[in-house]
Design a protein around this motif. Structure first.
Motif, mmCIF file in Angstrom:
data_model
loop_
_atom_site.group_PDB
_atom_site.id
_atom_site.type_symbol
_atom_site.label_atom_id
_atom_site.label_comp_id
_atom_site.label_asym_id
_atom_site.label_seq_id
_atom_site.Cartn_x
_atom_site.Cartn_y
_atom_site.Cartn_z
ATOM 1 N N GLY A 110 -16.007 -50.555 36.246
ATOM 2 C CA GLY A 110 -15.228 -49.347 35.969
ATOM 3 C C GLY A 110 -13.742 -49.562 36.172
ATOM 4 O O GLY A 110 -13.302 -50.467 36.877
ATOM 5 N N SER A 111 -12.952 -48.716 35.545
ATOM 6 C CA SER A 111 -11.501 -48.713 35.695
ATOM 7 C C SER A 111 -11.072 -47.361 36.265
ATOM 8 O O SER A 111 -11.852 -46.407 36.310
ATOM 9 C CB SER A 111 -10.823 -48.962 34.350
ATOM 10 N N THR A 112 -9.834 -47.297 36.699
ATOM 11 C CA THR A 112 -9.319 -46.065 37.287
ATOM 12 C C THR A 112 -9.201 -44.990 36.218
ATOM 13 O O THR A 112 -8.511 -45.173 35.207
ATOM 14 C CB THR A 112 -7.951 -46.312 37.943
ATOM 15 N N GLN A 113 -9.850 -43.868 36.435
ATOM 16 C CA GLN A 113 -9.877 -42.774 35.473
ATOM 17 C C GLN A 113 -9.545 -41.471 36.185
ATOM 18 O O GLN A 113 -9.679 -41.355 37.407
ATOM 19 C CB GLN A 113 -11.271 -42.656 34.818
ATOM 20 N N TYR A 114 -9.088 -40.495 35.398
ATOM 21 C CA TYR A 114 -8.928 -39.147 35.937
ATOM 22 C C TYR A 114 -9.195 -38.140 34.826
ATOM 23 O O TYR A 114 -9.014 -38.444 33.638
ATOM 24 C CB TYR A 114 -7.542 -38.947 36.551
ATOM 25 N N ASP A 115 -9.633 -36.972 35.238
ATOM 26 C CA ASP A 115 -10.010 -35.922 34.290
ATOM 27 C C ASP A 115 -8.741 -35.233 33.801
ATOM 28 O O ASP A 115 -8.120 -34.441 34.523
ATOM 29 C CB ASP A 115 -10.943 -34.915 34.966
ATOM 30 N N VAL A 116 -8.345 -35.526 32.558
ATOM 31 C CA VAL A 116 -7.091 -34.984 32.032
ATOM 32 C C VAL A 116 -7.177 -33.468 31.878
ATOM 33 O O VAL A 116 -6.233 -32.743 32.210
ATOM 34 C CB VAL A 116 -6.755 -35.657 30.684
ATOM 35 N N GLN A 117 -8.309 -32.976 31.394
ATOM 36 C CA GLN A 117 -8.430 -31.532 31.170
ATOM 37 C C GLN A 117 -8.412 -30.764 32.484
ATOM 38 O O GLN A 117 -7.785 -29.708 32.593
ATOM 39 C CB GLN A 117 -9.721 -31.237 30.395
ATOM 40 N N ALA A 118 -9.106 -31.285 33.492
ATOM 41 C CA ALA A 118 -9.085 -30.612 34.796
ATOM 42 C C ALA A 118 -7.684 -30.625 35.396
ATOM 43 O O ALA A 118 -7.234 -29.630 35.983
ATOM 44 C CB ALA A 118 -10.082 -31.274 35.743
ATOM 45 N N TYR A 119 -6.983 -31.753 35.254
ATOM 46 C CA TYR A 119 -5.615 -31.818 35.782
ATOM 47 C C TYR A 119 -4.683 -30.895 34.997
ATOM 48 O O TYR A 119 -3.768 -30.302 35.573
ATOM 49 C CB TYR A 119 -5.119 -33.249 35.714
ATOM 50 N N ARG A 120 -4.889 -30.768 33.707
ATOM 51 C CA ARG A 120 -4.066 -29.855 32.905
ATOM 52 C C ARG A 120 -4.275 -28.419 33.356
ATOM 53 O O ARG A 120 -3.314 -27.628 33.405
ATOM 54 C CB ARG A 120 -4.417 -30.012 31.425
ATOM 55 N N THR A 121 -5.518 -28.064 33.695
ATOM 56 C CA THR A 121 -5.778 -26.717 34.211
ATOM 57 C C THR A 121 -5.061 -26.476 35.528
ATOM 58 O O THR A 121 -4.476 -25.407 35.757
ATOM 59 C CB THR A 121 -7.294 -26.516 34.377
ATOM 60 N N THR A 122 -5.067 -27.473 36.414
ATOM 61 C CA THR A 122 -4.366 -27.342 37.693
ATOM 62 C C THR A 122 -2.869 -27.170 37.489
ATOM 63 O O THR A 122 -2.231 -26.302 38.102
ATOM 64 C CB THR A 122 -4.636 -28.578 38.565
ATOM 65 N N VAL A 123 -2.291 -28.003 36.627
ATOM 66 C CA VAL A 123 -0.852 -27.914 36.365
ATOM 67 C C VAL A 123 -0.509 -26.569 35.718
ATOM 68 O O VAL A 123 0.510 -25.954 36.043
ATOM 69 C CB VAL A 123 -0.408 -29.092 35.482
ATOM 70 N N ARG A 124 -1.362 -26.106 34.807
ATOM 71 C CA ARG A 124 -1.096 -24.818 34.154
ATOM 72 C C ARG A 124 -1.080 -23.686 35.176
ATOM 73 O O ARG A 124 -0.217 -22.797 35.114
ATOM 74 C CB ARG A 124 -2.148 -24.551 33.084
ATOM 75 N N ASP A 125 -2.013 -23.691 36.106
ATOM 76 C CA ASP A 125 -2.043 -22.631 37.126
ATOM 77 C C ASP A 125 -0.783 -22.659 37.993
ATOM 78 O O ASP A 125 -0.203 -21.606 38.299
ATOM 79 C CB ASP A 125 -3.290 -22.785 38.000
#
Length: 364
Positions: free
Chosen positions: A219-234
């Protein structure tokens, strides 16, 4: 009176809820436009993205159309600029947490695993049902999604399970060592004979397959872009609401334009001559204005101006210290000892600081 102003502010916030949502979305889009898609952002990228989103939101909230629609709008350009300046100075700093990172398989690898699993499922289950019931088509139809699901589940488990990967590596290491020692003892002639008989060759192919599988499921380093976008939007939506409420509150306080200072006669004459001169006489007229400024005690204009120099001067660098805070205001977080770049020089007349300059931290 306070109750009336409070009701007016509530009404303005309710009427402009859609506008605030649009501004927040523009800030979110500006934030993620700075980041590299599908890659975990670095702290420097997060800082640039946050500054870019903040500038976008502040520019939208302080537009003339928004200020003119306030419950107590400023009258005149001076009052509008005074309101903007007070609002910007009182806005709290923004902060956005870094996205939570984890190790996982990328989307292309999962797609390859699903495709290979689908083919294997069709071949195995289709062949099995064809031999037993003569239903090759049904077997292939069922085997395709079943094989894809099983392959994705298997590579996912292998990618996240350290114990399973360690077991496979250990078994393969022991088997490879035994084969290597046995082949060395038998000699090259025996090795060729065993390869012709496919005994050793099959094991070598198995080793290659296991190594390829372990490399594929690393595996490689990954992050959930959609979840992070929701956090930033809030977070940006909350910041927009707070900034809008602060702007509305300041407008209710009737921010007035500062009183116009009396203009020196000689300085006024020099400014008029600068306005009337042609392009060829600009350096001379500008020097006359600078002479009047020096006569009035303005510091920092004794050196030759940039427009008469052969090359553009580099903005000065300073080492930040508490003493510099008397002449400069920092842009962002600056600690003692940081190297800063002078963006604006302070306005000093006869030793009195009329307006502080602006410095920002130099990023290496």
């Amino acid at each position: 009176m306070a109750v009336i102003l409070e009701e007016a502010m509530r009404g303005w916030m309710a009427d402009h809820q859609g506008l605030r949502e649009q501004i927040a979305e523009r800030g979110v889009d500006r934030f993620f436009s700075v980041l590299v898609p599908a890659q975990p952002p670095t702290p420097a990228q997060l800082e640039r993205a946050l500054a870019s989103a903040r500038d976008e939101v502040f520019a939208a909230l302080s537009a003339d159309a928004v200020l003119d629609g306030l419950p107590n709008p400023p009258t005149g350009g001076g009052a509008r600029e005074a309101l903007r300046s007070s609002w910007l100075s009182l806005n709290p700093a923004w902060s956005v947490p870094a996205p939570p990172l984890g190790r996982g398989l990328s989307v292309p690898r999962l797609a390859v695993a699903a495709a290979v699993g689908s083919l294997l499922g069709m071949m195995l289950l289709g062949g099995l049902l064809n031999l037993t019931l003569g239903l090759r088509g049904v077997g292939m139809l069922i085997g395709a999604p079943g094989g894809a699901a099983a392959a994705m589940y298997s590579v996912g488990k292998l990618a996240e399970s350290k114990a399973l990967r360690f077991t496979l590596k250990s078994l393969m290491g022991v088997a490879w060592t035994a084969d290597l020692l046995g082949a060395t003892a038998l000699g090259f002639g025996a090795i060729w004979g065993r390869l012709v008989g496919f005994g050793l060759l099959r094991r070598v192919l198995v080793y290659v397959g296991v190594v390829s599988l372990l490399a594929f499921t690393r595996g490689s380093t990954q992050y959930d872009v959609q979840a992070y976008r929701t956090t930033v939007r809030d977070l940006i939506r909350q910041a927009v609401d707070c900034s809008a409420l602060l702007l509305c509150s300041l407008s209710a306080g009737r921010v007035e334009a500062p009183a116009t200072a009396a203009l020196d006669t000689s300085l006024a004459r020099a400014i008029q001559e600068l306005h009337r001169c042609d392009a060829a006489g600009l350096p001379t007229a500008a020097e006359s204005v600078l002479l009047e400024a020096r006569r009035m005690g303005l510091d920092g204009v004794s050196v030759p101006p940039h427009f008469v120099l052969a090359s553009q001067a580099v903005r000065p660098r300073l080492r930040w210290s508490p003493e510099l805070a008397q002449h400069y205001r920092p842009f962002g977080l600056i600690e003692d000892g940081d190297t800063v770049i002078v963006e604006d020089e302070p306005v000093i007349v006869n030793g009195n600081v009329l307006e502080k300059g602006l410095v920002r931290k130099q990023r290496s």
